[in-house]
Structures are given as structure tokens and as C-alpha cells.
Design a protein around this motif. Sequence first.
Motif, short mmCIF file in Angstrom:
data_model
loop_
_atom_site.label_atom_id
_atom_site.label_comp_id
_atom_site.label_asym_id
_atom_site.label_seq_id
_atom_site.Cartn_x
_atom_site.Cartn_y
_atom_site.Cartn_z
N GLY A 19 0.81 -1.22 0.00
CA GLY A 19 0.00 0.00 0.00
C GLY A 19 0.84 1.26 0.00
O GLY A 19 1.94 1.30 -0.54
N TYR A 26 -2.53 -1.94 6.27
CA TYR A 26 -2.94 -2.50 4.99
C TYR A 26 -4.22 -3.30 5.16
O TYR A 26 -4.61 -3.67 6.28
N GLU A 30 -4.51 -4.90 -0.41
CA GLU A 30 -3.05 -4.89 -0.48
C GLU A 30 -2.48 -6.30 -0.43
O GLU A 30 -1.48 -6.60 -1.11
#
Length: 316
Positions: A19, A26, A30
Motif C-alpha cells: 500500500g 494495509y 493490499e
Amino acid sequence: MSAKAGAARPLYGCMGLGGDWNAEDYGSAEVTHAEAAVEAALEIGITTFDHADIYRRGKSEAVFGELLGRNPSLRGQIEIQTKCGIRLADAHRAGMYDLRGNHIRTSVEESLTRLRTDVIDTLLLHRPDPLADPSEIAETLTSLHSQGMVRQFGVSNMDAPQIALLQSHLELPLVVNQLEMSLHRRDWLELGVLVNTTHATEVGFPNGTLEHCRMHGIRLQAWASLAQGKYSGLQSTTAEHETAQLVEKLAESKGTTPETILLWWLQRHPARIEPVIGSARPDRIRSCRDAVERAPELSHEEWYELWITARGAPLP
């Protein structure tokens, strides 16, 4: 044609995973993105994955750890390399370098937790710390190795005297130096031919570093090896446009991709440079397959033509 035995093999750089570079955690998107990139790298035969504790503020290692948690058998099929020594800026202090023993140990412990593994295959010291005590660094690295937390060590962005000083305090060999090297970032190469010319002072690469690494068996890894897209759509100068055209022409004639030509150019050098593929796009990762599977197919003349075209001027 299969790759030569012992040929310099690319590795995958994980800086693009996890990310943004903010402090936010995240999420599943991600993890899915990281999974697609890692699967593409594994698909083309890459087995070494390069990290750093600071990448995406630790999130790059963490999402990779998620993947290992989902598929524990993967750990035995790959090598994990990570780095420490950079401390990012925050609300309380500016960014700095820190190779004090306690910081190295804490960084390793935190990386092991994020990566969900009990050992780091290779730990690199990310940047030279002017205040570092080489004997303290050596003592810490030796301890980490004896405790089974790290198998081997290297450096990143260091020159020959810095490496030699550290090695003089360390019984374990330093096995890697990772530097920015590409067809665009050519100062490591230019330095060797600009000796005894008025242009020698314009090159910032430290003299003797390439030769030191070769003499002492220190593997050279090239970050930003794909030239950050300058020869595949992001050209801004006449030399970059002409080089991109040449890269495309060579790729077509050899039945491969422009990305492979750029990596082959590095791999063709007798220093046996290992390119770090840093793209997070699965399609671009897959376009590097031939750099893993085939030995570099650039002739002496083609290698020089790429260099001269990229530099935009004849050799001295």
C-alpha cells in the motif's frame, strides 16, 4: 536456451507491496495485490525476495508475511533478504541512519515478526551510518548469526573502503552489495572509462567499488534495474527516445521483451550483476521471464551500442 549454471539471477524487490507510505494499516486489497505480484515472480522462476524494514513503513514485510502464513510450505522454496539501518522521519525527529547494535537487533526482531519466519537468509545494512562503530556492528551481526536469526550479511549503497573497514572487524564474510545500477544509472560503468579525462570528476560513483566487490567475491545487486521506465514509456530526452527504440528493436530481433533486454545488459557484464525487479505489476514481472530462463543474448557490439546510445555521446 537455458540460463548458464551460476549465471547472475534476478531477484524480486518487494518495495512496491503493502500500500501507501503512510501509517495506515494495509487491508485485503493490499494482500491480494502482493499475492499477484509474488505469484508472478515465482511463476518466472524467481526464488529470492528483497525487503527492507522501512518499505511502506513495514507493510511490505507484513503483507509478505501474510502470504507465508497462508502457504507455510513456500518458505522452504525461497530466500528472504531484508535491510535495516534507515529510520524514517516522524513527528519527533528527522530521518536518519542508525547502525547501532541495539537498533540492528531490534530491526531484525521486528522483521522476523512481520515476515512470520524464524530466520532471515541475508541481512543488508541499508545505508552507511557515519556515527557507526564497526566493531559494535560486527559484534551484533556475529551474535545474530550465532543465534540462528540471520544466515549471512551484506551491505547496500556502500563503497569499497566502507566495506573493507567493516569486514576488517567481522569474521563472517559480507556477501552482497546492493547499488543503483541500470542502463540509465551508468556511473558505475562510466567511471571505468573516464579515467584520465576531464569528465572523470563529473561521475559520482566511488572509485574501486566494483573492483573490490569482484576481487572479494561480493555479489553485486542492482536496484532500479529497469531504469524506472525511462526506456519503456517515460522517455524525456533524445537519448532516452533513441535508446527506447533500440531496446525495442533488439527485443523484437531476439524474441523477447524490452524489460529482458535491460536486464540482460546488466547480466552480460562480467561482474555478474543480479538485477532487482521492483515492479509491482504482474504483467511487467512476467515480461522479465527470459532474464531468469535464458542466458544474456547480447553480443559485444550490441552491449556497447546500448551503452553508447544511452549516454548520448561517443566513448572517449
